[in-house]
Structure formats: C-alpha cells, structure tokens
Design a protein around this motif. Sequence first.
Motif, mmCIF file in Angstrom:
data_model
loop_
_atom_site.group_PDB
_atom_site.id
_atom_site.type_symbol
_atom_site.label_atom_id
_atom_site.label_comp_id
_atom_site.label_asym_id
_atom_site.label_seq_id
_atom_site.Cartn_x
_atom_site.Cartn_y
_atom_site.Cartn_z
ATOM 1 N N UNK A 1 -78.046 45.244 72.114
ATOM 2 C CA UNK A 1 -79.188 45.364 71.226
ATOM 3 C C UNK A 1 -80.166 46.402 71.787
ATOM 4 N N UNK A 2 -80.657 47.249 70.922
ATOM 5 C CA UNK A 2 -81.591 48.300 71.314
ATOM 6 C C UNK A 2 -83.010 47.759 71.411
ATOM 7 N N UNK A 3 -83.806 48.421 72.246
ATOM 8 C CA UNK A 3 -85.227 48.073 72.342
ATOM 9 C C UNK A 3 -86.005 48.852 71.294
ATOM 10 N N UNK A 4 -87.152 48.348 70.936
ATOM 11 C CA UNK A 4 -88.010 48.988 69.960
ATOM 12 C C UNK A 4 -88.586 50.281 70.545
ATOM 13 N N UNK A 5 -88.328 51.402 69.874
ATOM 14 C CA UNK A 5 -88.749 52.706 70.374
ATOM 15 C C UNK A 5 -90.262 52.781 70.516
ATOM 16 N N UNK A 6 -91.008 52.280 69.549
ATOM 17 C CA UNK A 6 -92.467 52.357 69.621
ATOM 18 C C UNK A 6 -93.012 51.608 70.833
ATOM 19 N N UNK A 7 -92.425 50.475 71.132
ATOM 20 C CA UNK A 7 -92.869 49.702 72.289
ATOM 21 C C UNK A 7 -92.559 50.440 73.586
ATOM 22 N N UNK A 8 -91.357 50.985 73.681
ATOM 23 C CA UNK A 8 -90.980 51.738 74.878
ATOM 24 C C UNK A 8 -91.878 52.958 75.034
ATOM 25 N N UNK A 9 -92.178 53.638 73.939
ATOM 26 C CA UNK A 9 -93.062 54.804 73.997
ATOM 27 C C UNK A 9 -94.472 54.409 74.444
ATOM 28 N N UNK A 10 -94.953 53.263 73.994
ATOM 29 C CA UNK A 10 -96.274 52.792 74.414
ATOM 30 C C UNK A 10 -96.293 52.534 75.919
ATOM 31 N N UNK A 11 -95.234 51.926 76.436
ATOM 32 C CA UNK A 11 -95.158 51.676 77.873
ATOM 33 C C UNK A 11 -95.066 52.998 78.628
ATOM 34 N N UNK A 12 -94.285 53.949 78.120
ATOM 35 C CA UNK A 12 -94.192 55.265 78.752
ATOM 36 C C UNK A 12 -95.567 55.926 78.817
ATOM 37 N N UNK A 13 -96.298 55.872 77.743
ATOM 38 C CA UNK A 13 -97.649 56.447 77.708
ATOM 39 C C UNK A 13 -98.545 55.794 78.753
ATOM 40 N N UNK A 14 -98.498 54.481 78.834
ATOM 41 C CA UNK A 14 -99.315 53.763 79.814
ATOM 42 C C UNK A 14 -98.928 54.143 81.245
ATOM 43 N N UNK A 15 -97.631 54.237 81.504
ATOM 44 C CA UNK A 15 -97.177 54.577 82.859
ATOM 45 C C UNK A 15 -97.587 56.003 83.232
ATOM 46 N N UNK A 16 -97.513 56.926 82.290
ATOM 47 C CA UNK A 16 -97.958 58.299 82.563
ATOM 48 C C UNK A 16 -99.451 58.323 82.884
ATOM 49 N N UNK A 57 -84.999 53.436 80.588
ATOM 50 C CA UNK A 57 -84.918 52.514 79.454
ATOM 51 C C UNK A 57 -84.882 53.293 78.146
ATOM 52 N N UNK A 58 -85.735 54.288 78.025
ATOM 53 C CA UNK A 58 -85.774 55.115 76.818
ATOM 54 C C UNK A 58 -84.416 55.747 76.553
ATOM 55 N N UNK A 59 -83.799 56.275 77.610
ATOM 56 C CA UNK A 59 -82.509 56.950 77.463
ATOM 57 C C UNK A 59 -81.381 55.986 77.123
ATOM 58 N N UNK A 60 -81.394 54.807 77.715
ATOM 59 C CA UNK A 60 -80.263 53.889 77.595
ATOM 60 C C UNK A 60 -80.409 52.836 76.509
ATOM 61 N N UNK A 61 -81.636 52.477 76.166
ATOM 62 C CA UNK A 61 -81.808 51.282 75.355
ATOM 63 C C UNK A 61 -82.598 51.504 74.070
ATOM 64 N N UNK A 62 -82.725 52.752 73.651
ATOM 65 C CA UNK A 62 -83.365 53.027 72.364
ATOM 66 C C UNK A 62 -82.454 53.941 71.553
ATOM 67 N N UNK A 63 -82.888 54.210 70.349
ATOM 68 C CA UNK A 63 -82.126 55.103 69.483
ATOM 69 C C UNK A 63 -82.407 56.570 69.773
ATOM 70 N N UNK A 64 -83.304 56.845 70.719
ATOM 71 C CA UNK A 64 -83.570 58.227 71.113
ATOM 72 C C UNK A 64 -82.483 58.637 72.080
ATOM 73 N N UNK A 65 -81.725 59.633 71.723
ATOM 74 C CA UNK A 65 -80.566 60.025 72.505
ATOM 75 C C UNK A 65 -80.925 61.160 73.454
ATOM 76 N N UNK A 66 -81.384 60.791 74.645
ATOM 77 C CA UNK A 66 -81.660 61.766 75.695
ATOM 78 C C UNK A 66 -80.575 61.589 76.739
ATOM 79 N N UNK A 67 -79.871 62.658 77.059
ATOM 80 C CA UNK A 67 -78.809 62.563 78.048
ATOM 81 C C UNK A 67 -79.282 63.106 79.392
ATOM 82 N N UNK A 68 -78.510 62.813 80.427
ATOM 83 C CA UNK A 68 -78.789 63.386 81.751
ATOM 84 C C UNK A 68 -78.764 64.916 81.656
ATOM 85 N N UNK A 69 -77.830 65.447 80.851
ATOM 86 C CA UNK A 69 -77.744 66.898 80.655
ATOM 87 C C UNK A 69 -78.997 67.469 80.020
ATOM 88 N N UNK A 70 -79.536 66.756 79.035
ATOM 89 C CA UNK A 70 -80.794 67.179 78.407
ATOM 90 C C UNK A 70 -81.902 67.279 79.451
#
Length: 90
Positions: A1-16, A57-70
């Motif tokens: 099951x994927x995580x909610x992208x908006x929630x992960x993005x909010x956490x990313x923003x807070x961590x930055x 988490x963003x790369x592995x558990x959301x619908x945003x497809x960011x690869x190691x190559x990216x």
Amino acid sequence: MKRNVQTVMAVLQEECAEVIQAVSKINRFGMHGEWQGVTNRQSLVTEIGDVLAIIKVLMEETDINITEGDLEVAIGAKLKKLEIFLPHES
C-alpha cells in the motif's frame, strides 16, 4: 500500500525547515555550540538524516516515481553548478 503523497510532502517540508534551523544555529553559535548536551553539528547530522529518510519514503512508498538514477543526474548537475557558483577557497 502506498503512502499519501501530500502527507509525505508535508513531512519533507518540515524536515527541510529543520535543516535550515540547524544551519542557522551553526551560523550563530558555531559548529560546536551545544544545547541540552547536543552539539549543533550533531543536530545538523540528525536533521540531514531525517531529510534523507523521508526522501527514501517518497521514492519507495508514494506514486511519485523518483529513481536512484534520477537523483544521480540531479546531484551531478548541482555539483557542476557549485563548481561555478561556489568555488573552492584557495
């Protein structure tokens, strides 16, 4: 099951923001200044680790497809820019 992208993005923003705060404290009080037994350097390392964790988490558990190559391409491009805009000191 994927995580909610908006929630992960909010956490990313807070961590930055926490990285920004750690850098500000280093600029004000030095790398070895400390608060409650934790040095500013230790705080920075912890906060950078938190950012890297949420990126994973963003790369592995959301619908945003960011690869190691990216990431490698983006990092390489940034390193080239830094050579121009942030040269080594002599």
